[in-house]
Design an enzyme around this catalytic site. Structure first.
Site, PDB file in Angstrom:
ATOM      1  N   HIS A  47       0.828  -1.205   0.000  1.00  0.00           N
ATOM      2  CA  HIS A  47       0.000   0.000   0.000  1.00  0.00           C
ATOM      3  C   HIS A  47       0.863   1.256   0.000  1.00  0.00           C
ATOM      4  O   HIS A  47       0.574   2.235  -0.706  1.00  0.00           O
ATOM      5  CB  HIS A  47      -0.916  -0.024   1.225  1.00  0.00           C
ATOM      6  CG  HIS A  47      -1.750   1.201   1.373  1.00  0.00           C
ATOM      7  ND1 HIS A  47      -1.512   2.150   2.344  1.00  0.00           N
ATOM      8  CD2 HIS A  47      -2.821   1.645   0.658  1.00  0.00           C
ATOM      9  CE1 HIS A  47      -2.400   3.116   2.223  1.00  0.00           C
ATOM     10  NE2 HIS A  47      -3.201   2.846   1.218  1.00  0.00           N
ATOM     11  N   GLU A  50       2.178   1.825  -3.432  1.00  0.00           N
ATOM     12  CA  GLU A  50       1.150   2.437  -4.280  1.00  0.00           C
ATOM     13  C   GLU A  50       1.140   3.948  -4.099  1.00  0.00           C
ATOM     14  O   GLU A  50       1.056   4.711  -5.066  1.00  0.00           O
ATOM     15  CB  GLU A  50      -0.211   1.834  -3.922  1.00  0.00           C
ATOM     16  CG  GLU A  50      -1.404   2.516  -4.551  1.00  0.00           C
ATOM     17  CD  GLU A  50      -2.609   2.521  -3.632  1.00  0.00           C
ATOM     18  OE1 GLU A  50      -3.276   3.575  -3.546  1.00  0.00           O
ATOM     19  OE2 GLU A  50      -2.888   1.477  -3.008  1.00  0.00           O
ATOM     20  N   HIS A  51       1.232   4.403  -2.847  1.00  0.00           N
ATOM     21  CA  HIS A  51       1.272   5.846  -2.586  1.00  0.00           C
ATOM     22  C   HIS A  51       2.525   6.484  -3.178  1.00  0.00           C
ATOM     23  O   HIS A  51       2.459   7.533  -3.821  1.00  0.00           O
ATOM     24  CB  HIS A  51       1.247   6.096  -1.072  1.00  0.00           C
ATOM     25  CG  HIS A  51      -0.114   6.092  -0.474  1.00  0.00           C
ATOM     26  ND1 HIS A  51      -0.669   7.186   0.149  1.00  0.00           N
ATOM     27  CD2 HIS A  51      -1.055   5.110  -0.403  1.00  0.00           C
ATOM     28  CE1 HIS A  51      -1.872   6.887   0.591  1.00  0.00           C
ATOM     29  NE2 HIS A  51      -2.128   5.620   0.276  1.00  0.00           N
ATOM     30  N   GLU A 127      -4.279   7.665   7.548  1.00  0.00           N
ATOM     31  CA  GLU A 127      -5.274   6.779   6.931  1.00  0.00           C
ATOM     32  C   GLU A 127      -5.580   5.595   7.858  1.00  0.00           C
ATOM     33  O   GLU A 127      -6.737   5.186   8.005  1.00  0.00           O
ATOM     34  CB  GLU A 127      -4.748   6.290   5.583  1.00  0.00           C
ATOM     35  CG  GLU A 127      -5.748   5.517   4.753  1.00  0.00           C
ATOM     36  CD  GLU A 127      -5.192   5.108   3.389  1.00  0.00           C
ATOM     37  OE1 GLU A 127      -5.925   4.397   2.658  1.00  0.00           O
ATOM     38  OE2 GLU A 127      -4.041   5.472   3.067  1.00  0.00           O
TER      39      GLU A 127
END
Length: 419
Positions: A47, A50-51, A127
């Site tokens: 994740h 991805e960022h 997040e």
């Protein structure tokens, strides 16, 4: 069928679904790597990767990436799941080459600037904290961890604040080059596109990918169990689930039909009995999720502190009752809902692009719409009954957040489901 497939010499699979009557193209790269490919120490790296892909490459700054796609009215996005990471764009047909260039650039040439990494780690931790503060979100992480304890498939997609802080630039580079390989990736496009032109552009832009296969994840081992966390909330959030089926299981479509007729809409058994007749919930639904070697069959409901005492027994009763038989009318309705969802998605370039990628990663090939519909049509009452027996074969998984004082004992729940 409008689908065409080409495999490049390095093993990269390229697929297109041509829709000549539209003006747009949706395209993207789906990587067969997600949370379950991570060790405990780097949980959340897929994740975070991805960022960071959007935070600058050797040729583009983060602002350049955003501006160049939006200068032509397109949009660019990504997501991470437990088995895959996707990077995708939607543009007008004449801007296909630009979109391929940008997607290829962020996947091969990300610089992972240390200052950008520090900022993005802070963003991801926010997040994570937001998810923790959202009970109808975080309850699914607890459910997943209880179903698959002490293994990668049970860990959160976002990671934890501790693991995210511990991922440095070198670790990102090592993960990228070890996992983002040509055989582990599928590049797809749907819309007003010529297959040969798209393949040539992909071959030209994706030159930096290695041909080696990515590491295989550890096998999924379902365990089930009981998780309860007392919180001062207005609702009690409940997820009750069971061992499901992988994509290639003979009862994959039976489980999908079962999920639809049990809790897939306002006409479903759970909605009608629990919300309409008893007024115990505002939200209740079931879903079947599959992995390459496992799956989960689950029900979510949000209810009150007093109502949960009645809710969970009724949920159990409805699951068992489906195994006693379904009517022709509800079976027909469930199949129609599934077919309509598939056929309606054919009108969207984005849906068709993603569907192609998911099918290839799950089955090794694209499937025709007629083939999928035929599988759904073949599900009869006996197949649904067998699917109920299949999901009830092991221990249930229960995850509860909120007031616990009226939540039934786990062993009692197991007894109800064994009835």
């Amino acid at each position: 069928m409008t689908v065409a497939v080409t495999t490049l010499p390095n093993g990269l699979r390229v697929l297109t679904d041509t829709m000549p009557t539209v003006e747009t193209v949706s395209l993207g790269a789906w990587v067969d790597v997600g949370t379950r490919h991570e060790t405990a120490e780097i949980n959340g790296i897929s994740h975070l990767m991805e960022h960071m892909a959007f935070k600058g490459t050797e040729r583009r700054s983060a602002q350049d990436i955003a501006e160049q796609i939006e200068n032509v009215g397109g949009h660019l996005n990504a997501y991470t799941s437990r088995e895959q990471t996707a990077y995708y764009a939607k543009v007008l047909k004449e801007d296909m080459a630009l979109a391929v260039d940008i997607v290829a650039d962020i996947l091969q040439n990300a610089v992972f600037d240390p200052e950008e990494l520090k900022r993005e780690q802070a963003v991801v931790i926010q997040e994570i904290n937001q998810a923790i503060d959202t009970p109808d979100d975080i309850v699914f992480d607890h459910f997943q961890a209880t179903a698959y304890p002490s293994q990668a498939l049970g860990r959160p997609v976002l990671g934890t604040p501790e693991t995210v802080r511990g991922i440095d630039r070198d670790t990102l580079h090592a993960f990228l080059h070890g996992a983002y390989t040509a055989p582990a990736m599928v590049v797809t496009a749907a819309g007003n596109i010529d297959h040969d032109t798209f393949v040539a552009e992909v071959e030209r832009q994706f030159t930096g990918l290695k041909g080696a296969a990515a590491p295989k994840p550890e096998p999924a081992v379902y365990a089930g169990g009981d998780f309860r966390e007392a919180r001062d909330l207005e609702q009690v959030h409940v997820v009750l689930g069971f061992d499901g089926v992988p994509y290639d299981h003979p009862q994959f479509y039976s489980a999908a039909v079962l999920s639809t007729l049990l809790g897939g809409g306002m006409s479903s058994r759970l909605f009608q009995e629990i919300r309409e007749r008893r007024g115990l919930v505002y939200s209740i639904y079931s879903f079947a999720s599959s992995y390459t070697d496992g799956g989960l069959f689950s029900i979510y409901a949000g209810t009150g502190e007093d109502e949960v005492a009645e809710l969970i027994p009724v949920m159990c009763d409805e699951i068992v009752r489906v195994g006693d038989g379904v009517t022709d009318a509800e079976l027909t309705r469930a199949r129609a809902q599934l077919k309509a969802g598939i056929l309606m998605s054919l009108e969207s370039t984005s849906s068709r692009c993603e569907q192609l990628a998911r099918q290839v990663l799950a089955y090794g090939r694209p499937m025709t719409t007629d083939e999928v519909v035929a599988h759904i049509e073949a599900v009869d009452a006996a197949a649904v009954r067998d699917a109920v027996g299949l999901v009830l074969r092991g221990a249930p998984t229960l995850a509860v957040l909120g007031s616990l004082k009226n939540v039934e004992d786990y062993e009692k729940i197991k007894e109800r489901l064994a009835a």
